[in-house]
Write a protein that holds these residues in place. Structure first.
Motif, PDB file in Angstrom:
ATOM      1  N   GLY A 122       1.719   6.698  -7.381  1.00 52.67           N
ATOM      2  CA  GLY A 122       0.782   7.805  -7.258  1.00 52.67           C
ATOM      3  C   GLY A 122      -0.605   7.413  -6.807  1.00 52.67           C
ATOM      4  O   GLY A 122      -1.569   8.156  -7.042  1.00 52.67           O
ATOM      5  N   ALA A 123      -0.742   6.272  -6.154  1.00 56.02           N
ATOM      6  CA  ALA A 123      -2.054   5.818  -5.691  1.00 56.02           C
ATOM      7  C   ALA A 123      -2.597   6.746  -4.612  1.00 56.02           C
ATOM      8  O   ALA A 123      -1.841   7.302  -3.806  1.00 56.02           O
ATOM      9  CB  ALA A 123      -1.967   4.389  -5.156  1.00 56.02           C
ATOM     10  N   GLY A 124      -3.914   6.884  -4.584  1.00 54.35           N
ATOM     11  CA  GLY A 124      -4.559   7.638  -3.520  1.00 54.35           C
ATOM     12  C   GLY A 124      -4.760   6.772  -2.293  1.00 54.35           C
ATOM     13  O   GLY A 124      -4.489   5.565  -2.296  1.00 54.35           O
ATOM     14  N   VAL A 125      -5.297   7.376  -1.244  1.00 52.33           N
ATOM     15  CA  VAL A 125      -5.470   6.665   0.023  1.00 52.33           C
ATOM     16  C   VAL A 125      -6.388   5.463  -0.145  1.00 52.33           C
ATOM     17  O   VAL A 125      -6.077   4.353   0.302  1.00 52.33           O
ATOM     18  CB  VAL A 125      -6.002   7.620   1.106  1.00 52.33           C
ATOM     19  N   ASP A 126      -7.517   5.633  -0.782  1.00 49.60           N
ATOM     20  CA  ASP A 126      -8.465   4.530  -0.923  1.00 49.60           C
ATOM     21  C   ASP A 126      -7.907   3.417  -1.801  1.00 49.60           C
ATOM     22  O   ASP A 126      -8.109   2.230  -1.521  1.00 49.60           O
ATOM     23  CB  ASP A 126      -9.796   5.035  -1.491  1.00 49.60           C
ATOM     24  N   GLN A 127      -7.205   3.790  -2.866  1.00 47.93           N
ATOM     25  CA  GLN A 127      -6.572   2.768  -3.708  1.00 47.93           C
ATOM     26  C   GLN A 127      -5.547   1.963  -2.917  1.00 47.93           C
ATOM     27  O   GLN A 127      -5.488   0.735  -3.012  1.00 47.93           O
ATOM     28  CB  GLN A 127      -5.878   3.428  -4.896  1.00 47.93           C
ATOM     29  N   ALA A 128      -4.739   2.654  -2.148  1.00 46.78           N
ATOM     30  CA  ALA A 128      -3.721   1.975  -1.350  1.00 46.78           C
ATOM     31  C   ALA A 128      -4.356   1.111  -0.275  1.00 46.78           C
ATOM     32  O   ALA A 128      -3.922  -0.014  -0.022  1.00 46.78           O
ATOM     33  CB  ALA A 128      -2.780   2.998  -0.726  1.00 46.78           C
ATOM     34  N   LEU A 129      -5.405   1.631   0.346  1.00 45.62           N
ATOM     35  CA  LEU A 129      -6.054   0.897   1.428  1.00 45.62           C
ATOM     36  C   LEU A 129      -6.646  -0.415   0.925  1.00 45.62           C
ATOM     37  O   LEU A 129      -6.688  -1.410   1.649  1.00 45.62           O
ATOM     38  CB  LEU A 129      -7.146   1.779   2.039  1.00 45.62           C
ATOM     39  N   ALA A 130      -7.069  -0.436  -0.320  1.00 46.11           N
ATOM     40  CA  ALA A 130      -7.655  -1.638  -0.892  1.00 46.11           C
ATOM     41  C   ALA A 130      -6.643  -2.766  -0.999  1.00 46.11           C
ATOM     42  O   ALA A 130      -7.028  -3.945  -1.089  1.00 46.11           O
ATOM     43  CB  ALA A 130      -8.243  -1.338  -2.268  1.00 46.11           C
ATOM     44  N   LEU A 131      -5.357  -2.440  -0.988  1.00 45.06           N
ATOM     45  CA  LEU A 131      -4.328  -3.462  -1.082  1.00 45.06           C
ATOM     46  C   LEU A 131      -4.109  -4.224   0.218  1.00 45.06           C
ATOM     47  O   LEU A 131      -3.513  -5.291   0.226  1.00 45.06           O
ATOM     48  CB  LEU A 131      -2.995  -2.834  -1.524  1.00 45.06           C
ATOM     49  N   VAL A 132      -4.616  -3.636   1.305  1.00 47.84           N
ATOM     50  CA  VAL A 132      -4.400  -4.283   2.603  1.00 47.84           C
ATOM     51  C   VAL A 132      -5.702  -4.454   3.369  1.00 47.84           C
ATOM     52  O   VAL A 132      -5.847  -5.380   4.166  1.00 47.84           O
ATOM     53  CB  VAL A 132      -3.370  -3.488   3.433  1.00 47.84           C
ATOM     54  N   GLY A 133      -6.680  -3.608   3.145  1.00 43.98           N
ATOM     55  CA  GLY A 133      -7.905  -3.654   3.937  1.00 43.98           C
ATOM     56  C   GLY A 133      -7.696  -2.996   5.267  1.00 43.98           C
ATOM     57  O   GLY A 133      -6.596  -2.979   5.819  1.00 43.98           O
ATOM     58  N   GLU A 134      -8.736  -2.419   5.824  1.00 36.91           N
ATOM     59  CA  GLU A 134      -8.622  -1.757   7.106  1.00 36.91           C
ATOM     60  C   GLU A 134      -8.556  -2.764   8.227  1.00 36.91           C
ATOM     61  O   GLU A 134      -9.207  -3.815   8.189  1.00 36.91           O
ATOM     62  CB  GLU A 134      -9.809  -0.798   7.323  1.00 36.91           C
ATOM     63  N   GLU A 135      -7.779  -2.423   9.270  1.00 39.35           N
ATOM     64  CA  GLU A 135      -7.690  -3.293  10.440  1.00 39.35           C
ATOM     65  C   GLU A 135      -8.953  -3.172  11.285  1.00 39.35           C
ATOM     66  O   GLU A 135      -9.551  -2.110  11.372  1.00 39.35           O
ATOM     67  CB  GLU A 135      -6.462  -2.922  11.292  1.00 39.35           C
ATOM     68  N   SER A 136      -9.318  -4.277  11.885  1.00 41.93           N
ATOM     69  CA  SER A 136     -10.491  -4.261  12.740  1.00 41.93           C
ATOM     70  C   SER A 136     -10.144  -3.657  14.089  1.00 41.93           C
ATOM     71  O   SER A 136      -8.985  -3.596  14.461  1.00 41.93           O
ATOM     72  CB  SER A 136     -11.016  -5.673  12.923  1.00 41.93           C
ATOM     73  N   ALA A 192       0.826  -1.203   0.000  1.00 45.65           N
ATOM     74  CA  ALA A 192       0.000   0.000   0.000  1.00 45.65           C
ATOM     75  C   ALA A 192       0.865   1.260   0.000  1.00 45.65           C
ATOM     76  O   ALA A 192       0.625   2.201  -0.762  1.00 45.65           O
ATOM     77  CB  ALA A 192      -0.923  -0.012   1.217  1.00 45.65           C
ATOM     78  N   LEU A 193       1.886   1.263   0.840  1.00 48.58           N
ATOM     79  CA  LEU A 193       2.765   2.426   0.914  1.00 48.58           C
ATOM     80  C   LEU A 193       3.566   2.615  -0.373  1.00 48.58           C
ATOM     81  O   LEU A 193       3.717   3.734  -0.871  1.00 48.58           O
ATOM     82  CB  LEU A 193       3.703   2.277   2.109  1.00 48.58           C
ATOM     83  N   LEU A 194       4.063   1.511  -0.920  1.00 53.70           N
ATOM     84  CA  LEU A 194       4.824   1.602  -2.172  1.00 53.70           C
ATOM     85  C   LEU A 194       3.955   2.106  -3.311  1.00 53.70           C
ATOM     86  O   LEU A 194       4.419   2.842  -4.191  1.00 53.70           O
ATOM     87  CB  LEU A 194       5.427   0.243  -2.512  1.00 53.70           C
ATOM     88  N   SER A 195       2.679   1.727  -3.308  1.00 54.28           N
ATOM     89  CA  SER A 195       1.790   2.184  -4.377  1.00 54.28           C
ATOM     90  C   SER A 195       1.592   3.703  -4.312  1.00 54.28           C
ATOM     91  O   SER A 195       1.466   4.366  -5.352  1.00 54.28           O
ATOM     92  CB  SER A 195       0.439   1.469  -4.291  1.00 54.28           C
ATOM     93  N   MET A 196       1.579   4.250  -3.110  1.00 52.71           N
ATOM     94  CA  MET A 196       1.456   5.695  -2.969  1.00 52.71           C
ATOM     95  C   MET A 196       2.748   6.401  -3.364  1.00 52.71           C
ATOM     96  O   MET A 196       2.724   7.419  -4.062  1.00 52.71           O
ATOM     97  CB  MET A 196       1.083   6.048  -1.521  1.00 52.71           C
ATOM     98  N   LEU A 197       3.852   5.841  -2.927  1.00 47.31           N
ATOM     99  CA  LEU A 197       5.139   6.473  -3.181  1.00 47.31           C
ATOM    100  C   LEU A 197       5.535   6.433  -4.651  1.00 47.31           C
ATOM    101  O   LEU A 197       5.997   7.426  -5.211  1.00 47.31           O
ATOM    102  CB  LEU A 197       6.225   5.784  -2.351  1.00 47.31           C
ATOM    103  N   HIS A 198       5.384   5.279  -5.267  1.00 49.28           N
ATOM    104  CA  HIS A 198       5.960   5.061  -6.591  1.00 49.28           C
ATOM    105  C   HIS A 198       4.948   5.066  -7.732  1.00 49.28           C
ATOM    106  O   HIS A 198       5.332   5.273  -8.882  1.00 49.28           O
ATOM    107  CB  HIS A 198       6.726   3.738  -6.609  1.00 49.28           C
TER     108      HIS A 198
END
Length: 280
Positions: free
Chosen positions: A266-280, A258-264
């Motif tokens: 240009g992914a947005g927060v929601d796009q990056a979050l989809a790669l990991v899912g939110e923690e419960s 998720a972090l690499l997608s934002m850094l390299h």
């Protein structure tokens, strides 16, 4: 300082960097070891996740550098040890850098070294020790062409903060200490986020042409972490140095992706979050 080792740190297209810090055991605080008890396993997990760099200590760097192959993350070597995180604090505080640290970094094939510049209320002797270390390391780093990452830490009073990282997010104090790090010869800055991230461009401005990497600090939920990442990147940060938010995560590979997608990418927060899912 020659730029050659920096080419191993920063992504060739985005020009940005994700450095995962796993040097917490150096500081003698029991709570910092949670999630990194088995360093060999932790490093193998991180290598598989593929950040740009991993930050390790002299005693743990072998777990990364003994692995075969050219595509593993670069090594950032932590060079100083201090006892400033316990609560209550020890009667006498110290900060020392590793003897012959730059030579050790060269032998370990590090791409950079990291050293603290701490401003701890009521303890100017710690900052003095840090400055002495920085001056000594700067001289040797220049000799060997080793990039010097300085970590300006504006810290809260230990008793009030309850120990730990004790980050003081006051933008004026952060800007002042970052500028001192630049004046001392930093090739890279590893700085705290400010309380008001809308002002973080001031940190980038005062650092000038020295790349600023933003620390992660204590654990936060995924969305908070990614929103903070987006804010500092928008402000002009060249990368991030996150530790516990990666190694203590239930899915280190997912949050790294998720972090690499934002850094390299240009992914947005929601796009990056989809790669990991939110923690419960």
């Amino acid at each position: 300082m020659t730029p050659y080792r920096l080419n191993r740190l920063f992504h060739p297209t985005s020009g940005r960097l994700l450095d995962v810090a796993v040097d917490h055991g150096f500081f003698g605080e029991a709570s910092f070891i949670a999630g990194i008890e088995d360093m060999r396993s932790v490093v193998h997990t991180l290598v598989a996740a593929g950040p740009d760099a991993v930050q390790l200590t002299l005693g743990q760097a072998r777990h990364l550098q003994s692995l075969p192959g050219k595509q593993k993350p670069a090594l950032v070597l932590r060079t100083d040890v201090a006892n400033v995180y316990n609560n209550p604090l020890d009667e006498v505080l110290f900060s020392h850098h590793v003897p012959h640290a730059i030579e050790e970094a060269v032998r370990l094939d590090a791409a950079a070294v990291c050293v603290n510049l701490m401003q701890l209320p009521g303890h100017p002797e710690v900052r003095e020790a840090n400055i002495r270390s920085i001056l000594a390391l700067r001289a040797e780093a220049t000799r060997y062409g080793m990039p010097l990452m300085i970590e300006p830490l504006v810290m809260q009073d230990n008793a009030r903060a309850g120990g730990g990282y004790m980050v003081d997010g006051d933008i004026d104090r952060i800007v002042t200490l970052v500028r001192q790090a630049v004046e001392l010869g930093a090739d890279l800055i590893k700085a705290d986020p400010s309380d008001d991230l809308r002002q973080y461009a001031r940190v980038i401005e005062v650092a000038g042409d020295v790349p600023v990497l933003v620390r992660g600090g204590g654990r936060v939920d995924d969305r908070t972490l990614l929103e903070r990442t987006a804010a500092v990147l928008d402000a002009g940060a060249r990368g991030i140095v996150y530790g516990r938010n990666v190694v203590q995560h239930r899915d280190p590979a997912g949050i790294t992706a998720a972090l690499l997608s934002m850094l390299h990418d240009g992914a947005g927060v929601d796009q990056a979050l989809a790669l990991v899912g939110e923690e419960s």
